[in-house]
Design an enzyme around this catalytic site. Sequence first.
Site, PDB file in Angstrom:
ATOM      1  N   CYS A   1      23.383  19.574 -11.716  1.00 50.56           N
ATOM      2  CA  CYS A   1      23.669  20.186 -13.011  1.00 50.56           C
ATOM      3  C   CYS A   1      23.956  19.081 -14.025  1.00 50.56           C
ATOM      4  CB  CYS A   1      24.867  21.130 -13.002  1.00 50.56           C
ATOM      5  SG  CYS A   1      24.745  22.444 -11.802  1.00 50.56           S
TER       6      CYS A   1
ATOM      7  N   ARG B   1      18.691  16.603 -13.615  1.00 49.50           N
ATOM      8  CA  ARG B   1      19.808  16.953 -12.736  1.00 49.50           C
ATOM      9  C   ARG B   1      19.763  18.408 -12.273  1.00 49.50           C
ATOM     10  NH1 ARG B   1      23.855  13.211 -13.062  1.00 49.50           N
ATOM     11  NH2 ARG B   1      25.286  14.751 -12.204  1.00 49.50           N
TER      12      ARG B   1
ATOM     13  N   TRP C   1      21.534  23.511 -11.517  1.00 52.60           N
ATOM     14  CA  TRP C   1      20.898  23.497 -10.208  1.00 52.60           C
ATOM     15  C   TRP C   1      21.738  24.438  -9.359  1.00 52.60           C
ATOM     16  CZ3 TRP C   1      21.950  22.377  -5.080  1.00 52.60           C
ATOM     17  CH2 TRP C   1      20.827  22.184  -4.257  1.00 52.60           C
TER      18      TRP C   1
ATOM     19  N   ASN D   1      29.865  21.605 -13.156  1.00 52.81           N
ATOM     20  CA  ASN D   1      28.931  20.946 -12.230  1.00 52.81           C
ATOM     21  C   ASN D   1      29.719  20.660 -10.962  1.00 52.81           C
ATOM     22  OD1 ASN D   1      27.242  19.191 -10.849  1.00 52.81           O
ATOM     23  ND2 ASN D   1      27.692  17.452 -12.189  1.00 52.81           N
ATOM     24  N   GLY D   2      29.359  21.322  -9.866  1.00 56.53           N
ATOM     25  CA  GLY D   2      30.090  21.099  -8.614  1.00 56.53           C
ATOM     26  C   GLY D   2      30.234  22.392  -7.832  1.00 56.53           C
TER      27      GLY D   2
ATOM     28  N   GLU E   1       8.570   7.560   3.801  1.00 53.16           N
ATOM     29  CA  GLU E   1       8.742   7.665   2.349  1.00 53.16           C
ATOM     30  C   GLU E   1       7.498   8.304   1.710  1.00 53.16           C
ATOM     31  OE1 GLU E   1      10.998   7.616   0.309  1.00 53.16           O
ATOM     32  OE2 GLU E   1      10.140   7.102  -1.623  1.00 53.16           O
TER      33      GLU E   1
ATOM     34  N   LYS F   1       7.619  11.730  -0.492  1.00 51.88           N
ATOM     35  CA  LYS F   1       7.091  11.785  -1.865  1.00 51.88           C
ATOM     36  C   LYS F   1       6.101  12.928  -2.016  1.00 51.88           C
ATOM     37  CE  LYS F   1       9.231   9.886  -3.516  1.00 51.88           C
ATOM     38  NZ  LYS F   1      10.338   8.976  -3.419  1.00 51.88           N
TER      39      LYS F   1
ATOM     40  N   GLU G   1       7.770  16.384  -1.927  1.00 52.74           N
ATOM     41  CA  GLU G   1       8.565  16.651  -3.124  1.00 52.74           C
ATOM     42  C   GLU G   1       7.729  17.109  -4.304  1.00 52.74           C
ATOM     43  OE1 GLU G   1      12.285  14.013  -4.079  1.00 52.74           O
ATOM     44  OE2 GLU G   1      10.631  12.718  -3.514  1.00 52.74           O
TER      45      GLU G   1
ATOM     46  N   HIS H   1       2.998  11.543  21.468  1.00 51.11           N
ATOM     47  CA  HIS H   1       4.011  12.308  22.197  1.00 51.11           C
ATOM     48  C   HIS H   1       4.227  13.680  21.567  1.00 51.11           C
ATOM     49  CE1 HIS H   1       4.862   8.798  24.623  1.00 51.11           C
ATOM     50  NE2 HIS H   1       4.875   8.083  23.506  1.00 51.11           N
TER      51      HIS H   1
ATOM     52  N   LYS I   1      17.710  15.445  -9.473  1.00 53.47           N
ATOM     53  CA  LYS I   1      17.694  13.994  -9.318  1.00 53.47           C
ATOM     54  C   LYS I   1      18.939  13.489  -8.608  1.00 53.47           C
ATOM     55  CE  LYS I   1      16.117   9.890 -10.113  1.00 53.47           C
ATOM     56  NZ  LYS I   1      15.014   9.514  -9.215  1.00 53.47           N
TER      57      LYS I   1
HETATM   58  O1  M6R Z   1      20.672   8.824  -5.886  1.00 51.73           O
HETATM   59  P1  M6R Z   1      20.457   8.614  -4.437  1.00 51.73           P
HETATM   60  O2  M6R Z   1      19.607   7.428  -4.124  1.00 51.73           O
HETATM   61  O3  M6R Z   1      21.737   8.576  -3.656  1.00 51.73           O
HETATM   62  O4  M6R Z   1      19.653   9.899  -3.972  1.00 51.73           O
HETATM   63  C1  M6R Z   1      19.332  10.131  -2.638  1.00 51.73           C
HETATM   64  C2  M6R Z   1      18.279  11.209  -2.526  1.00 51.73           C
HETATM   65  O5  M6R Z   1      18.730  12.405  -3.055  1.00 51.73           O
HETATM   66  C3  M6R Z   1      16.981  10.807  -3.238  1.00 51.73           C
HETATM   67  O6  M6R Z   1      16.486   9.595  -2.768  1.00 51.73           O
HETATM   68  C4  M6R Z   1      15.909  11.899  -3.048  1.00 51.73           C
HETATM   69  O7  M6R Z   1      15.505  11.951  -1.724  1.00 51.73           O
HETATM   70  C5  M6R Z   1      14.752  11.616  -4.000  1.00 51.73           C
HETATM   71  N1  M6R Z   1      14.384  12.807  -4.675  1.00 51.73           N
HETATM   72  C6  M6R Z   1      13.567  11.057  -3.315  1.00 51.73           C
HETATM   73  O8  M6R Z   1      12.477  10.894  -4.153  1.00 51.73           O
END
Ligand code: M6R
Length: 612
Positions: A2, A27, A74, A100-101, A485, A489, A492, A508, A607
Amino acid sequence: MCGIVGYTGPREAYPIVLKGLKRLEYRGYDSTGVALLDNGHLNVYKKKGKVAELEETLIGKDLHSHIGIGHTRWATHGEPSDRNAHPHLSNSGELAMLHNGIIENYVPIKNDLLKKGYTFKSDTDTEVLLNFIEDIKKNNNCSLEEALRIALKRIVGAYCILLVEQNDPETIYAARKGSPLVIGIGKGEHFLASDASPIIEYTKEVVYVNDYEIAIVRPDELILKNLGNEKQTPFITKLDMELASIEKGGYDHFMLKEIHEQPDTIHDCLRGRLLPETGQIIMSGIDDNLEALVNAQRIVIVACGTSWHAGLIAEYMIEELCRIPVEVEYASEFRYRNPIINRGDVIVAISQSGETADTLVALEKAKEQGAFILGVVNVVGSSIARISHAGAYTHAGHEIGVASTKAFTGQLAVLSMMALKIAYAKATITEERYMQLVRDLHAIPEKVKEILKDTSNIKAIAEKYKDAKDFLFLGRGYNFPVALEGALKLKEISYIHAEGYPAAEMKHGPIALVDENLPVVFVATKDSYYEKIVSNVQEIKARKGKVIAVATEGDEVIPGMSNDVMFVPDTDEVIAPLLSTIPLQLLSYYVGISKGIDVDKPRNLAKSVTVE
Ligand code: M6R
């Protein structure tokens, strides 16, 4: 998660709040709302959807006000909807609040309030806290500030709240625990936000509010108090950030801009730290604590998501170069599983935002047990940066796209320098290898530039495979975390199911998935695992899988076996992930946009994950 924004001062509040919310949409973007106070009227406008959707519905409305708060959500408690959007109004209609929380003990509080006759229009924990504050104010016949203090002492959870009162045309009450809050100090005006991006165009002087502090904010006054009602001295910080860094600069998406910024961001990260002529690496956070690192019995890396992948690569580097045992932990598991922390252990926290709740709490716990915490963080002044004993910033600049790209390569650059420094101090690598790696690392920005010069081939590959239902990403050694990774990506920002696996492990189990419809991305650059991965490619070919390879320029074997190839320049395998990850970022980006997805704000994500 948020995003929150507030303004009190002589200007019109609505445009400032709205612009700020647009900057904070990374956010969360499930719903949006604003509360504006004018002439004793508290007007709340809110709507499911992104900020632009609310903006559209408010065209032509009289939004005049010199004090306003806004929220981009969020969802945690309650589905994304108009009624669950923030701000919420109290039962009397006199108070408006956003949050936010998460308030963990909201259920018993809600039950008590229900018994007293309170009604609730939303499913949120926020509306419960708001009416709790109102109830305390009424029963104790006290000021709003006092009621807020009492309420905050009784709740369990995380919060950053902004609260305004109908009959107070100047004051925003704010408080934080676990969720970030920055206050910008202008001339006769104040700005409040989850991070500095909504503030930067008005002032560079900011105060980062600490946990358990309440801020009473008026145009000419900023009072900070702790929950014991004792005044705190606001510590003013000068922002080191430019407005241009938070704009798209001609790119279609922040993600693409951030991918293309990497030659510069990696260069910025290395600049002044890595001196290729002498081989010196100067990083004050590491230099000052080199003894603790050199003598570490164990290094435990704690992180989430992409940062966790950077941690895995660091494990390979540190164990190989420094001969120190490393464990890489998901922060969300580490914080709950009562881990063993011994004297001499060093905890390395990796985080772009510096606000990830799981990582933050994991560190707090480790700190309580006496661990030494080293933060590898991107956002300067963030919570993780502040609770760490020492650290090194990644200097990647503001990362806005939800999918992390330049922050990841910044993390790898910092972790490489850190590993090299420790290895040199411990004499666990030869001088010659050390110097070679320093030179190779120094050459990385130019090599990234080379990859980015022409991305049309990657775009064409994305177009070809965009309709696949699943993807497999395989790699070995340093390229195994790169495969993880790459899969993250793609998931996401394209919503295609993807799995990352160690290439040798696929036989396996996952090999059962392979048929002529499955694209398998091999991260197969020239390294010590090369011969082995050639065999793994054969195994996939034999089962008619479609092979897309990330290969080293000049290699003819892997390209000869692959349906499609994305080339990267040669480098030492220890730092190869800094290059091999770039084509995978682009592949995901192009698949995402070809499917019409808003890659900067993919569904369900945010984010900065400030809830557990
Ligand atoms: O801000 P941070 O690096 O602690 O965030 C960790 C994850 O939330 C962040 O890397 C998330 O997986 C990204 N959306 C990946 O692209």
